[in-house]
Design an enzyme around this catalytic site. Structure first.
Site, PDB file in Angstrom:
ATOM      1  N   VAL A  56      43.037  37.945  34.543  1.00  0.00           N
ATOM      2  CA  VAL A  56      41.813  37.988  33.921  1.00  0.00           C
ATOM      3  C   VAL A  56      41.769  38.946  32.768  1.00  0.00           C
ATOM      4  CG1 VAL A  56      39.367  38.246  33.950  1.00  0.00           C
ATOM      5  CG2 VAL A  56      40.786  37.056  35.761  1.00  0.00           C
ATOM      6  N   VAL A  77      26.949  40.005  18.575  1.00  0.00           N
ATOM      7  CA  VAL A  77      26.669  41.346  19.073  1.00  0.00           C
ATOM      8  C   VAL A  77      25.770  41.859  17.954  1.00  0.00           C
ATOM      9  CG1 VAL A  77      27.191  43.689  19.884  1.00  0.00           C
ATOM     10  CG2 VAL A  77      28.412  41.470  20.904  1.00  0.00           C
ATOM     11  N   LYS A  84      34.312  40.647  43.438  1.00  0.00           N
ATOM     12  CA  LYS A  84      33.377  40.047  44.443  1.00  0.00           C
ATOM     13  C   LYS A  84      33.263  40.833  45.538  1.00  0.00           C
ATOM     14  CE  LYS A  84      36.987  36.815  44.639  1.00  0.00           C
ATOM     15  NZ  LYS A  84      37.483  36.989  43.525  1.00  0.00           N
ATOM     16  N   GLU A 111      48.041  32.199  46.823  1.00  0.00           N
ATOM     17  CA  GLU A 111      48.797  33.631  46.806  1.00  0.00           C
ATOM     18  C   GLU A 111      50.032  33.615  47.966  1.00  0.00           C
ATOM     19  OE1 GLU A 111      46.667  37.282  45.801  1.00  0.00           O
ATOM     20  OE2 GLU A 111      44.735  35.708  45.249  1.00  0.00           O
ATOM     21  N   LYS A 168      31.501  35.791  48.081  1.00  0.00           N
ATOM     22  CA  LYS A 168      30.660  35.060  47.209  1.00  0.00           C
ATOM     23  C   LYS A 168      29.306  34.630  48.035  1.00  0.00           C
ATOM     24  CE  LYS A 168      34.834  33.548  44.880  1.00  0.00           C
ATOM     25  NZ  LYS A 168      35.863  32.635  44.528  1.00  0.00           N
TER      26      LYS A 168
END
Lengths: 446, 446
Positions: free
Chosen positions: B27, B46, B116, B201, B216
């Site tokens: 990410v 912005v 999370k 994974e 979550k």
């Protein structure tokens, strides 16, 4: 720290927030009900109580189940009251609504509106007033009722590049097309049913001719592409020409017909980024997520460069769902008053050119009545190929009761201008009695 | 007024906004790429340029395709820099992440996180710090990747009462269950495939045992019900016990099996409002919108009092989709710095009690191996009825190759405690060899 202590630590906490409600039709009635029944929760969520200062209506004598002292026919004086902080506009129309909204914003009052027709024309003016006065302008309820669409596009995707928005954003037409698909009813029957059941208005023009969807397409395209797109920039066709035969042909191609509002970004042959906003009935493959959105439901499908494919689905109209969207905006506007916060700002910096429909590429469905004799397909195919419109599939039906045959052609992607020229030429062919339908095919990968 | 003039009219416009990125995995790499490639658009949106001041990584020697001078192993010093305004946390883990986030917030720096596990445990602490310092805390990316879920629940539904959130929020388990459904593979095969293709994974425990979905669920329940719900409050079962036979039985009932994260508000027998948060594999009717969410896709279904039924669908994981959500939050946090705005605040005023699983009512699917002789069904049915668990449907299969039979029972709504007692009693019956599966049935109207 308790919630109360937290709230009271906010700069504007505790003080009552005055709300003016303009209009008490289906949506306004629900907004007033929720403000009353949900007062305790709303106060906790805002950090201050929201109090209705007045409700502007046309007919003050009508019993509406609210304190008559709240009712007024003088919307302007209501807006002007010093103790009004936020204006909820659910009266509709362009004037005097536009003037009233500008007046509210100029006075620093936040505006929450569900008025798609007004926004599709005057968002620029309203947004400028909002910015100058540091007053919020919220309008989640203007598109797709309760479905969060504006906020995801404006905020969640603020760091992404939206490529496509394709929405079923009009419940009336979706109800009619769903009924035609399910029961085999023709357009007139399905419309009559929809009117009887309250899904269509007495004058259904705004819905069935695509004006309502076009206003929503303008709003969605403006936000998705950071570009001002107005209703007049939106190419528009309604569903009145969709026949039972088209629905059946679509089924044969594993498709359903939906009225789509499409906002697309594309790069033209000169390398220029352009946008297109258009509304028309289109064939959609049965396996596409939009295909199964039936009845009065709405859905908005989004493709963005990084997020990929997203879809938002829910009730697109109705008093309570639309009021839910209004209340969400109202709570946000009220919280901003309490915390001296700021709602999202209009963003049109990209200022991309809006392409005319002739430059837009899509796939097509062309249905025509033809003579039932050898050589017809060859003549027809020649008109497509000579204009570089590549044919993907042809279906011929001879058993439909007449002397001729029905020929249905699906094309690959082609510019609208080339297709229009092809259709014009087809209509001049001796072997073609008439081109009966031209629809687009959307949602396929090629 | 041009866009530039408008932007420069904002109180904090023009000044560079410093961004610290913590973590450069899948990410983080995408976040850095979008910040670089999308710089011009992001600046326009912005109202000021966002500049990466540094990227905290574990191994500074690894080539990451960025200016090595940006890399540091000292996350704390990076956060502490005076020219850092916003911290993007995509490093994961509980510590030192929690301490670093609190430090950033305490110093008035806004935080955007996709963590999370951290949020499911420490949102309260982080939100308090955010409130005290008037620094934003955003975490759209923590649930369901690119799909806007947090923002719709927190803002769009701020004036509504959420009754139910039911989500497919873990791509790994959805991939495995979809593969089992499509190919008839058993759990071990489907898991091996998912691992080979990168959907699972090397250690899949967090996914297949439901820990990821439970975190979550805690986040979603907290926001939906304005109540602090932590991971430990979430009842959790994974998918490791789901068999090919269960998938086949589900099909026979026109259902598919999905791992659901369910957050529900209900009124108990004493009239008390309570909430429940739970994660388990459940049968879902094939016609329910969640049933067709396949592969690595995620979807969140919401029912609210006024909005009715909503669904949000899209890519629930992956570098670019998750980065899209992070960037959306980052642009919002940055705009707030420019316009002295304020992001949404933690809201836990309702403080509803979380019900234990025993008090939760659902429908059940119970599969058992039984003796193939008369009277079995009567004995089995008696164990259900004596605990007031009403049976809806029974299917018996005798042709499965053994001496016994397989009996599958669907119940009507019953409290979990009554069902557990029933299963215990069934296991003691002579005619029951074993209760092989107990799953819930969700998404039906009764």
């Amino acid at each position: 720290m308790t919630t109360d202590e937290r709230a009271s630590a906010a700069p504007g906490a505790g003080r009552e927030l005055g709300v003016a409600v303009l209009g008490m039709g289906t949506v306004g009635t629900e907004v007033v009900r929720i403000l009353r029944d949900g007062a305790a929760d709303l106060t906790a969520r805002v950090g201050a109580p929201m109090v209705i200062r007045g409700i502007a209506v046309r007919d003050i004598a009508k019993d509406r189940g609210v304190d008559p002292a709240l009712l007024t026919t003088d919307a302007q004086s209501l807006i002007d009251r010093d103790d009004v902080d936020i204006v909820v506009e659910v009266m509709g129309g362009i004037e005097p609504t536009r003037t009233l909204m500008l007046r509210a914003l100029d006075a620093g009052k936040s505006v929450v509106t569900a008025n798609k027709a007004l926004l599709a024309e005057y968002t620029g003016e309203l947004a400028d007033a909002s910015r100058r006065a540091r007053a919020d302008l919220y309008f989640e309820a203007a598109v797709a009722g309760a479905i969060p669409v504006i906020r995801p596009l404006q905020q969640s995707l603020a760091g992404d590049t939206v490529e496509l928005v394709a929405g079923i954003v009009n419940g009336t037409t979706n109800y009619i097309l769903s009924a035609m698909t399910e029961s085999g009813a023709d357009y007139a029957e399905a419309l009559a049913d929809a009117t009887r059941l309250g899904y269509a208005e007495a004058d259904p023009t705004a819905d069935v001719e695509g004006y309502d969807a076009a206003a929503k397409a303008a709003i969605l395209a403006s936000i998705a592409f950071h570009t001002r797109v107005k209703a007049e920039d939106v190419y528009r066709e309604g569903i009145t020409g969709v026949t039972g035969a088209d629905i059946e042909s679509a089924k044969a191609f594993d498709c359903v017909i939906k009225l789509l509002a499409i906002c697309e970004r594309f790069t033209d042959s000169t390398g220029q980024q352009r946008v297109s906003a258009r509304v028309y009935p289109a064939l959609v493959p049965a396996k596409h997520p939009l295909a199964s959105v039936d009845g009065a439901y709405n859905a908005v499908f989004v493709e963005a460069e990084n997020a990929g494919r997203l879809m938002f689905y829910g009730a697109g109209a109705g008093g309570a769902p639309t009021a839910s969207a209004v209340l969400g905006d109202l709570v946000m506007a009220a919280r901003n008053k309490v915390h001296f916060g700021r709602g999202p700002l209009d963003s049109v910096y990209a200022n991309l050119p809006v392409a005319p429909i002739g430059d837009v590429q899509t796939r097509y469905y062309v249905a025509m009545e033809v003579a039932d004799r050898p050589g017809v397909l060859s003549s027809v195919a020649n008109e497509f190929s000579s204009r570089n419109v590549s044919i993907s599939t042809v279906r011929q039906q001879t058993d439909h009761g007449g002397a001729g045959a029905r020929l249905v052609v699906l094309t690959h992607n082609a510019p609208d201008a080339a297709l229009s020229a092809t259709v014009e030429a087809l209509n001049k062919l001796d072997v073609v009695t008439a081109v009966s339908s031209v629809l687009r095919l959307e949602g396929t990968d090629d």
